[in-house]
Design a protein around this motif. Structure first.
Motif, PDB file in Angstrom:
ATOM      1  N   LEU A 217       0.840  -1.204   0.000  1.00 62.09           N
ATOM      2  CA  LEU A 217       0.000   0.000   0.000  1.00 62.09           C
ATOM      3  C   LEU A 217       0.874   1.253   0.000  1.00 62.09           C
ATOM      4  CD1 LEU A 217      -3.243   0.615   2.001  1.00 62.09           C
ATOM      5  CD2 LEU A 217      -1.556   2.415   1.743  1.00 62.09           C
ATOM      6  N   ASP A 218       1.839   1.282   0.909  1.00 65.88           N
ATOM      7  CA  ASP A 218       2.689   2.469   1.028  1.00 65.88           C
ATOM      8  C   ASP A 218       3.498   2.706  -0.248  1.00 65.88           C
ATOM      9  OD1 ASP A 218       1.689   2.641   3.581  1.00 65.88           O
ATOM     10  OD2 ASP A 218       3.472   1.829   4.573  1.00 65.88           O
ATOM     11  N   THR A 219       3.981   1.614  -0.852  1.00 70.94           N
ATOM     12  CA  THR A 219       4.812   1.752  -2.057  1.00 70.94           C
ATOM     13  C   THR A 219       3.986   2.250  -3.242  1.00 70.94           C
ATOM     14  OG1 THR A 219       6.291   0.027  -1.254  1.00 70.94           O
ATOM     15  CG2 THR A 219       6.392   0.512  -3.597  1.00 70.94           C
ATOM     16  N   THR A 220       2.716   1.856  -3.299  1.00 66.89           N
ATOM     17  CA  THR A 220       1.868   2.336  -4.399  1.00 66.89           C
ATOM     18  C   THR A 220       1.771   3.862  -4.342  1.00 66.89           C
ATOM     19  OG1 THR A 220       0.624   0.271  -4.291  1.00 66.89           O
ATOM     20  CG2 THR A 220      -0.385   2.078  -5.506  1.00 66.89           C
ATOM     21  N   ILE A 221       1.566   4.392  -3.135  1.00 64.65           N
ATOM     22  CA  ILE A 221       1.479   5.851  -2.989  1.00 64.65           C
ATOM     23  C   ILE A 221       2.830   6.493  -3.330  1.00 64.65           C
ATOM     24  CG2 ILE A 221       1.131   7.718  -1.324  1.00 64.65           C
ATOM     25  CD1 ILE A 221      -0.749   5.680   0.200  1.00 64.65           C
ATOM     26  N   MET A 222       3.891   5.910  -2.799  1.00 67.35           N
ATOM     27  CA  MET A 222       5.223   6.486  -3.057  1.00 67.35           C
ATOM     28  C   MET A 222       5.590   6.402  -4.530  1.00 67.35           C
ATOM     29  SD  MET A 222       7.577   5.481   0.245  1.00 67.35           S
ATOM     30  CE  MET A 222       7.173   3.748   0.383  1.00 67.35           C
ATOM     31  N   ALA A 223       5.127   5.354  -5.199  1.00 71.21           N
ATOM     32  CA  ALA A 223       5.476   5.158  -6.614  1.00 71.21           C
ATOM     33  C   ALA A 223       5.014   6.342  -7.465  1.00 71.21           C
ATOM     34  CB  ALA A 223       4.863   3.862  -7.137  1.00 71.21           C
ATOM     35  N   PHE A 224       3.814   6.865  -7.151  1.00 72.57           N
ATOM     36  CA  PHE A 224       3.336   8.032  -7.916  1.00 72.57           C
ATOM     37  C   PHE A 224       4.270   9.222  -7.712  1.00 72.57           C
ATOM     38  CE2 PHE A 224      -0.670   5.653  -7.932  1.00 72.57           C
ATOM     39  CZ  PHE A 224      -1.060   5.821  -9.252  1.00 72.57           C
ATOM     40  N   LYS A 225       4.668   9.421  -6.455  1.00 74.28           N
ATOM     41  CA  LYS A 225       5.527  10.573  -6.163  1.00 74.28           C
ATOM     42  C   LYS A 225       6.881  10.432  -6.885  1.00 74.28           C
ATOM     43  CE  LYS A 225       6.829  13.669  -2.553  1.00 74.28           C
ATOM     44  NZ  LYS A 225       5.973  14.568  -1.799  1.00 74.28           N
ATOM     45  N   ILE A 226       7.436   9.243  -6.819  1.00 72.98           N
ATOM     46  CA  ILE A 226       8.741   9.002  -7.460  1.00 72.98           C
ATOM     47  C   ILE A 226       8.609   9.171  -8.978  1.00 72.98           C
ATOM     48  CG2 ILE A 226      10.494   7.251  -7.915  1.00 72.98           C
ATOM     49  CD1 ILE A 226       9.581   6.040  -5.081  1.00 72.98           C
ATOM     50  N   ALA A 227       7.591   8.520  -9.547  1.00 73.22           N
ATOM     51  CA  ALA A 227       7.399   8.559 -11.003  1.00 73.22           C
ATOM     52  C   ALA A 227       7.205   9.993 -11.495  1.00 73.22           C
ATOM     53  CB  ALA A 227       6.197   7.698 -11.395  1.00 73.22           C
ATOM     54  N   GLU A 228       6.389  10.762 -10.753  1.00 74.17           N
ATOM     55  CA  GLU A 228       6.084  12.124 -11.205  1.00 74.17           C
ATOM     56  C   GLU A 228       7.286  13.050 -11.028  1.00 74.17           C
ATOM     57  OE1 GLU A 228       2.401  13.028  -9.157  1.00 74.17           O
ATOM     58  OE2 GLU A 228       1.412  11.337 -10.155  1.00 74.17           O
ATOM     59  N   THR A 229       8.121  12.769 -10.044  1.00 80.31           N
ATOM     60  CA  THR A 229       9.295  13.627  -9.825  1.00 80.31           C
ATOM     61  C   THR A 229      10.306  13.467 -10.964  1.00 80.31           C
ATOM     62  OG1 THR A 229       8.980  13.373  -7.454  1.00 80.31           O
ATOM     63  CG2 THR A 229      11.088  14.274  -8.160  1.00 80.31           C
ATOM     64  N   VAL A 230      10.479  12.237 -11.424  1.00 85.04           N
ATOM     65  CA  VAL A 230      11.483  12.024 -12.477  1.00 85.04           C
ATOM     66  C   VAL A 230      10.852  11.815 -13.850  1.00 85.04           C
ATOM     67  CG1 VAL A 230      13.213  11.132 -10.884  1.00 85.04           C
ATOM     68  CG2 VAL A 230      11.633   9.525 -11.988  1.00 85.04           C
ATOM     69  N   ARG A 231       9.527  11.823 -13.891  1.00 85.90           N
ATOM     70  CA  ARG A 231       8.769  11.601 -15.137  1.00 85.90           C
ATOM     71  C   ARG A 231       9.200  10.319 -15.861  1.00 85.90           C
ATOM     72  NH1 ARG A 231       4.758  15.301 -16.748  1.00 85.90           N
ATOM     73  NH2 ARG A 231       4.475  13.788 -18.399  1.00 85.90           N
ATOM     74  N   LEU A 232       9.073   9.229 -15.117  1.00 87.94           N
ATOM     75  CA  LEU A 232       9.271   7.900 -15.691  1.00 87.94           C
ATOM     76  C   LEU A 232       8.193   6.995 -15.112  1.00 87.94           C
ATOM     77  CD1 LEU A 232      13.154   7.583 -15.378  1.00 87.94           C
ATOM     78  CD2 LEU A 232      11.857   7.597 -17.514  1.00 87.94           C
ATOM     79  N   PRO A 233       7.790   5.946 -15.830  1.00 85.38           N
ATOM     80  CA  PRO A 233       6.790   5.035 -15.282  1.00 85.38           C
ATOM     81  C   PRO A 233       7.366   4.226 -14.115  1.00 85.38           C
ATOM     82  CG  PRO A 233       7.638   4.185 -17.354  1.00 85.38           C
ATOM     83  CD  PRO A 233       8.229   5.550 -17.180  1.00 85.38           C
ATOM     84  N   ALA A 234       6.482   3.766 -13.244  1.00 92.40           N
ATOM     85  CA  ALA A 234       6.942   2.975 -12.100  1.00 92.40           C
ATOM     86  C   ALA A 234       6.037   1.766 -11.900  1.00 92.40           C
ATOM     87  CB  ALA A 234       6.974   3.824 -10.838  1.00 92.40           C
TER      88      ALA A 234
END
Lengths: 304, 388
Positions: free
Chosen positions: B142-159
């Motif tokens: 659950l926590d990683t799903t939320i973090m994945a959006f933040k990471i992906a959007e910061t570097v503009r790559l899919p996660a």
């Protein structure tokens, strides 16, 4: 009523240009002219999604573009899905007024893209899907597609073994999805083409527009014959111009004054050079039979 | 609020709390309950997203790419064959620089047909430019799903959020579900900047690029993938500060004085913790290293965690035919940079393919075998394979 030497009143064609000069289409390219006219009909705001096709190249190499509308280049088979996602995004952002248009070739529509297209049509996505049909994989060097007519030479159907089966009936395939609007058009009848795009914009749900789009390089003919050949396709009933509302009400929009023999269309194009008189006579029969079926539907609407 | 959730439900909660706007859904076992849960959430009005029921995984990712180019957060989920079908569009998403997030429930590739856990599906996407985050438990999912959006959007790559079939996807655990307001503070609304199809600012995305500029576009992907290493660490820290749960790209357990460090990913790490405790209780110096990210690969952290260790045993629930387990390959190449005197011996073990259990006994065997061996064999050892 229309004839080959028809002159058009161009006053109805909007002056606004959404495609600039400098694109890299071949001389006489029906696809480039079709886009120019289609955008005039659509008006703004409009967003385009284009899969692998000649139109991947036509807008120009990065960082140049000849398009004045936002454009996303998607993967070959992905148009139906990509436009669905794009439209959903606009809807969620309160930008439902943006018209989302997928613009694919015959390979991207009849063949590799038909799965995603069929699904988008089944969901009745609120998008316009345009197939500009030059009847082969032109961008890769004229290979046969599901849109290639019977008897045609292509680089994978040599003249000694030309295409043995007829073109898919993409209109009937799309109408089987019960879509709200379908039309055929060609840049040889610009007023008709523009009117259909204008009308499509006002309708909600899946709209499918099939454009016959001459390709001098692939059809083996001089560049200056594109418009004439597209016009002959209409006048010979090879590519009748009509529209269908709610997959039920058929209306022929351009009615030829006199039906031209398919031979006149065929004989102008090198891709049919190997056809015998007998072959052409058989082709004429096929075209007549197909048009008979369509005519029953036109008449049904006219008599309703 | 604590609830008992399966891993798949945890994914759905993560996506919903991340305020996704477009979900594309196509069924495949064992992922299906993710999209079923999301369908219920949408029908109940718990999630404010468009839910597009596509006809294939290829279209699922294509819908997400289209939605992302329209400027919204998009999500999908898949497994095994579905991920293979998405492969083309994963490369495409990277090239388009869209921060789409997808969950992949690890499933073995056919043939023969097998729906059970095996990392070969996600491992096969290693070179697509998609960030890969492997999870050990449902809370982490659950926590990683939320973090994945933040990471992906910061570097503009899919996660990609990755969880084991059945061990997580269909296993229930108590999970703390964060409040939506708290998540919104951590992950504000998606701002596409000028990277979307804006009719007011019409631009062409994805034009043909010749060899004079193509490499530069690819270099930007590499630059941002490298940047993602720091972004992932910062995101872990920020998440920990707000929610009190701490995650790491590389996490050691009893490694300080370990003579054999067993490297695990996914749920194997969870078994690994217990196995190491059992071995310790028997006086054996075992340690465990959990690696969460395959891409970007945290080579510095791996190098530092394993420097001066005597022996390292890598468990791969995947393999690359004709080569070896992929985690072992990655770790071996990270360790190559160490001086000869600091570099541990590396043993590769292929285990648990197609859902075969990796239990405490399996890990104990791996420990014993590593401990008793003087030098690694040339090829990975296939654990418990009959006829070998």
């Amino acid at each position: 009523m229309y004839s080959l030497n028809q002159r058009f009143d161009n006053r109805d064609i909007p002056e606004e240009e959404y495609m600039t000069p400098g694109h890299v289409a071949c001389a006489g390219c029906g696809a480039a002219l079709s886009m120019r006219l289609a955008l005039k009909g659509l008006g703004m705001p409009t967003a385009l999604v284009i899969p692998a096709s000649c139109w991947t190249v036509i807008p120009g190499l990065w960082p140049m573009t000849s398009m004045k509308v936002p454009l996303f280049h998607t993967a070959f088979e992905a148009t139906g899905a990509t436009i669905s996602g794009l439209k959903a995004a606009y809807r969620k952002r309160g930008m439902d007024n943006i018209c989302v248009v997928g613009w694919a070739g015959d390979g991207g529509t009849f063949d590799i893209g038909i799965q995603a297209l069929s699904a988008a049509a089944e969901r009745n996505e609120d998008v316009i899907y345009v197939c500009y049909d030059n009847e082969a994989y032109m961008n890769t060097g004229i290979q046969r597609s599901g849109g290639t007519p019977i008897g045609a030479w292509t680089s994978t159907t040599p003249a000694k073994n030309p295409k043995a089966v007829p073109k898919k009936d993409i209109e009937e395939i799309m109408l089987a999805h019960r879509i709200p609007y379908l039309a055929t058009a060609t840049a040889a009848y610009p007023g008709d083409l523009i009117a259909k795009f204008k009308k499509a914009r006002t309708i909600k749900g899946m709209r499918f527009i099939h454009l016959l789009s001459a390709c001098p390089a692939g059809w083996k003919m001089p560049e200056n014959l594109s418009v004439e050949v597209m016009r002959l396709a209409v006048l010979s009933n090879i590519f009748p111009l009509y529209e269908v509302e709610n997959s039920e009400i058929y209306r022929q929009t351009i009615i030829p004054e006199e039906i031209v023999p398919v031979e006149r269309y065929v004989r102008l194009q090198g891709r049919f050079r190997h056809l015998s008189d007998h072959d052409i006579a058989r082709y004429q029969e096929m075209i007549d039979q197909r048009f008979e079926r369509l005519k029953e539907r036109f008449d049904k609407t006219a008599n309703a | 609020m604590k609830k008992v959730l399966t891993g798949n439900q945890a994914v759905a909660y993560g996506a919903m709390l991340s305020d996704v706007k477009v979900v594309a859904a196509y069924p495949i076992t064992p992922q299906t309950t993710i999209i079923e849960t999301l369908a219920d959430m949408q029908a109940e009005g718990i999630g404010d997203f468009d839910y597009i029921r596509v006809e294939s995984e290829h279209s699922a990712l294509s819908v997400c790419i289209g939605a992302s180019m329209g400027g919204v957060r998009a999500f999908t989920a898949t497994s095994g064959q579905g991920l293979f079908l998405m492969h083309e569009m994963l490369h495409y998403a990277t090239g388009a620089r869209v921060p789409v997030v997808l969950a992949n429930v690890n499933r073995a590739p056919a043939l023969p047909w097998n729906i059970w856990s095996d990392q070969t599906d996600s491992i096969s996407q290693r070179d697509t430019g998609c960030i890969q985050l492997y999870c050990e438990g449902n809370q982490e999912v659950l926590d990683t799903t939320i973090m994945a959006f933040k990471i992906a959007e910061t570097v503009r790559l899919p996660a990609m959020v990755i969880l084991d079939a059945f061990w997580l996807s269909h296993t229930s655990e108590p999970v703390d579900i964060p409040e939506k307001e708290a998540v919104q503070k951590f992950l504000p609304s998606f701002d596409p900047g000028d990277m979307w199809l804006d009719p007011e600012n019409p631009r062409t995305f994805g034009s043909v690029s010749m060899s004079d500029v193509y490499m530069e576009f690819r270099w930007l992907i590499q630059r941002d993938m490298e940047r993602a290493k720091g972004v992932i660490s910062e995101t872990h820290t920020e998440f920990g500060n707000l929610f009190g749960r701490n995650y790491h790209q590389v996490e050691g357990y009893l490694t300080d004085d370990a003579e054999v460090v067993i490297v695990c990913s996914g749920t194997v790490a969870s078994t690994g913790r217990v196995a190491v405790e059992v071995l310790r209780s028997e006086g054996k110096k075992a340690g465990m290293l959990k690696v969460k990210t395959l891409r970007p690969f945290p080579s510095d952290e791996v190098k530092n965690a394993l420097r001066d260790k005597e022996k390292v045993a890598v468990i791969d629930r995947n393999f690359s035919p004709g080569a070896q387990g992929v985690w072992a390959q990655e770790i071996r190449s990270a360790l190559y940079e160490l001086a000869d005197s600091e570099r541990p011996l590396l043993y590769g073990y292929i285990a648990g393919l197609g859902g075969r259990d990796i239990n405490i006994g399996t890990i104990r065997d791996i420990y014993e075998r590593t401990s008793q061996s003087e030098t690694p064999e040339d090829a990975d050892i296939w654990v418990g394979v009959k006829y070998v």
